[in-house]
Scaffold this active site. Sequence first.
Site, PDB file in Angstrom:
ATOM      1  CB  CYS A 399      51.617  40.003  48.756  1.00 51.45           C
ATOM      2  SG  CYS A 399      50.822  40.182  47.329  1.00 51.45           S
ATOM      3  CE  LYS A 402      51.251  37.640  45.506  1.00 54.42           C
ATOM      4  NZ  LYS A 402      50.587  36.431  44.808  1.00 54.42           N
ATOM      5  CG  ASP A 430      52.926  44.588  36.576  1.00 59.11           C
ATOM      6  OD1 ASP A 430      53.041  44.162  37.920  1.00 59.11           O
ATOM      7  OD2 ASP A 430      53.617  45.371  36.017  1.00 59.11           O
ATOM      8  CG  ASP A 446      48.275  37.921  42.474  1.00 56.89           C
ATOM      9  OD1 ASP A 446      48.430  37.058  43.227  1.00 56.89           O
ATOM     10  OD2 ASP A 446      48.942  38.883  42.055  1.00 56.89           O
ATOM     11  CG  ASP A 469      49.153  41.605  38.043  1.00 62.06           C
ATOM     12  OD1 ASP A 469      49.957  42.643  38.673  1.00 62.06           O
ATOM     13  OD2 ASP A 469      49.119  40.386  38.191  1.00 62.06           O
ATOM     14  CG  HIS A 520      37.565  25.667  40.212  1.00 60.09           C
ATOM     15  ND1 HIS A 520      37.146  24.381  39.697  1.00 60.09           N
ATOM     16  CD2 HIS A 520      38.551  25.247  41.248  1.00 60.09           C
ATOM     17  CE1 HIS A 520      37.601  23.464  40.550  1.00 60.09           C
ATOM     18  NE2 HIS A 520      38.487  24.117  41.349  1.00 60.09           N
ATOM     19  CB  SER A 521      34.088  27.161  44.239  1.00 58.57           C
ATOM     20  OG  SER A 521      33.124  26.256  43.868  1.00 58.57           O
ATOM     21  CG  ASP A 604      50.568  45.711  40.681  1.00 55.84           C
ATOM     22  OD1 ASP A 604      51.706  45.172  39.894  1.00 55.84           O
ATOM     23  OD2 ASP A 604      49.693  44.886  41.042  1.00 55.84           O
TER      24      ASP A 604
END
Length: 719
Positions: A399, A402, A430, A446, A469, A520-521, A604
């Site tokens: 985080c 962010k 959230d 996230d 969340d 997804h990658s 959170d």
Amino acid sequence: MKQTYPLTRDLVLIGGGHSHALMLRQWGMQPLPGVRLTVIDPAPTAAYSGMLPGYVAGHYGRDDLDIDLVKLARFAGARLVMGAVDGIDLAARRISVPGRPSIAYDVAAIDIGITSSMPALPGFAEHGVPAKPLTPFARKWAAFLEADGPAQVVVIGGGVAGAELAMAMAHALAQSTREAEVRLIDRSRALKEATPSGRRKVLAAMRDLGVEVIEEAQVERVEADHVALSDGRTLPSRFTVGAAGAQPHDWLAKTGLDLHDGFITVGETLQSSDPSVFATGDCAHLSHDPRPKAGVYAVRQAPVLHDNLVATLSGGTMQSYWPQKDYLKLISLGGKRALAEKWGRAFSGPLLWRWKDHIDLAFMTKFKELPKMEAVSVPRTAADGLAEILGAKPMCGGCGAKVGRGALRGALAALPKSDRADVEAVPGDDAAMLRVGGQRQVISTDHLRAFTDDPVVMTRIAAIHALGDVWAMGATPQAATATVILPRMSADLQERSLAEIMAAAAEVMSDAGAAIVGGHSSMSDEMTIGFTVTGLCDADPITIAGAKEGDVLILTKPIGSGVIMAAEMAGEARGDIVAEAFASMVQPQGAASRILANAHAMTDVTGFGLAGHVAGICEASGLSAAVDIAAVPLMEGALELSEAGIGSTLLPDNKAGAGVVIGAIGPRGDLMFDPQTAGGLLACVPQTEAAAILTALQEAGYPAARIGQMVAGVGVRFR
């Protein structure tokens, strides 16, 4: 700019012994491009055996004894896996570590030392303390030294190691006011591996320290308060140490490698019977030139090991290791005196202790004073503001990477309002709530920029973080999709990495009651892991807008992960502090969410920090909060790091975007804005229920605390 190369081969070091520690240091200064380096060890630190007697005697502190594997791995660019290996599949080239997916390798090296056979002695497993592994022994000795009552010690094993420990314990206890008795037991003749002159000097030193030496004595069993001998004698003991019966680790026998008395047989290149597996230190047997178990050989093997691992991975030429015929043996004599043996001669005195102290400290300095990370340089000609954005340190992960609260709120405020009747959203909350066929469903997403190269730990943290969340709204996790960005690597390493990541993700989601339904990658310059999660609400969702005046604020986890991860990236955080922070981050919040089902408001604590999230509840609920800053639980080491001026790269944005916050000043105040990753739940609960809820949380294993109360007014006031 530092060049990064695609990864094509996996090199795995099993154990953090002396050879591997030195090899990691050398690798950090001269890595082999294209190799992903992994080190596996049960603990974040590895104790240096040469300084253990000095630590026991009180000449060194606990930190002096430890090689910090977290810092060393960061310096070497290696991923550190904290776990105990229990097997190797040579055919599949996979290493088994309980509690996580197996780890693949192309080349592996083993440096795990030896273990003790003492637990096989009746009663020893329950009441005794093996001298190895060193880390748990050092911890238990420190606790015994601080205890009250008679200090009765028995050391089983009359070799040099046992004698050093007995003398060190006697010296340390002589400095206390406790009545002390120290005895050394051997089933044959004590110190038989020493020279006649050296044996006489050590026995004299033990007599001077009051250590009673008992020879030709067989231990029958160990009890909580005594050691029973086979001849009927009993020796009072409150601290029984096992310094005999060294043996190889049991799991080596199942590997299929050629062994000699249980130790891995290696040749002059340090390769085992499987050319892709090397071994060094006490766990190895030198078939070409057998030698006794001694740390000096592990140290001398390190540069040969490094060169031969590089040669194996790059097609180079192997080097040979030939041990010296004899070496200088330095034996601690309790106080600041030592004995030196070589070529059959022995000398003792304070000067020799200073010599030993110099050698040991010089060895440890190699790991204490690692080169610092270089700040990114700014070109002479660059756009205005570039230097300020780059800052003096690398961007944090988790985080801490962010976007700031102010920038995010500004961007979201410009979005058009949805007119869909089946979509509900509370500003700043959230997750959004959807209505699907009469069922209320929450949805959130996230993702995290990795702050550890261990994909399993990072996945667990990212999954817990994303589920936060859902838990914060009182919902039950339902489904998840994964988004994984890997560093550039070969197809084989992609498959290995994704297998570890998805296995860890499936475990966390399954434990939470959710199913992974896709993902997804892609590849980029660094690892990023995220999840989109949904949850089902059987009751009204808990939002941040429902707090009532008089509600008690409860926080379920300590804060401080942002500053600890920032310090770890800079090589400033102790390994044990980092390990404890990881343990806090991977603690699920599902049980806490259920206990807090009657909360009026809940969120959170994540990227905006505690102050920012309290401010969000205050703003949405039209109230103020009075927070007792001293009651806010902190992660171990967080305050000391903040006092040292360390902070997350997101800290300034969090301070600027938190709104009206009064009283959060100084290093502790900075921690109120520290961005958290997979942080705890922050709940506003009815005052009449607060005590029972807090007790329930603590009984469920959460380090929860009452940190404040909701009051009339505007903003957040720390007092």
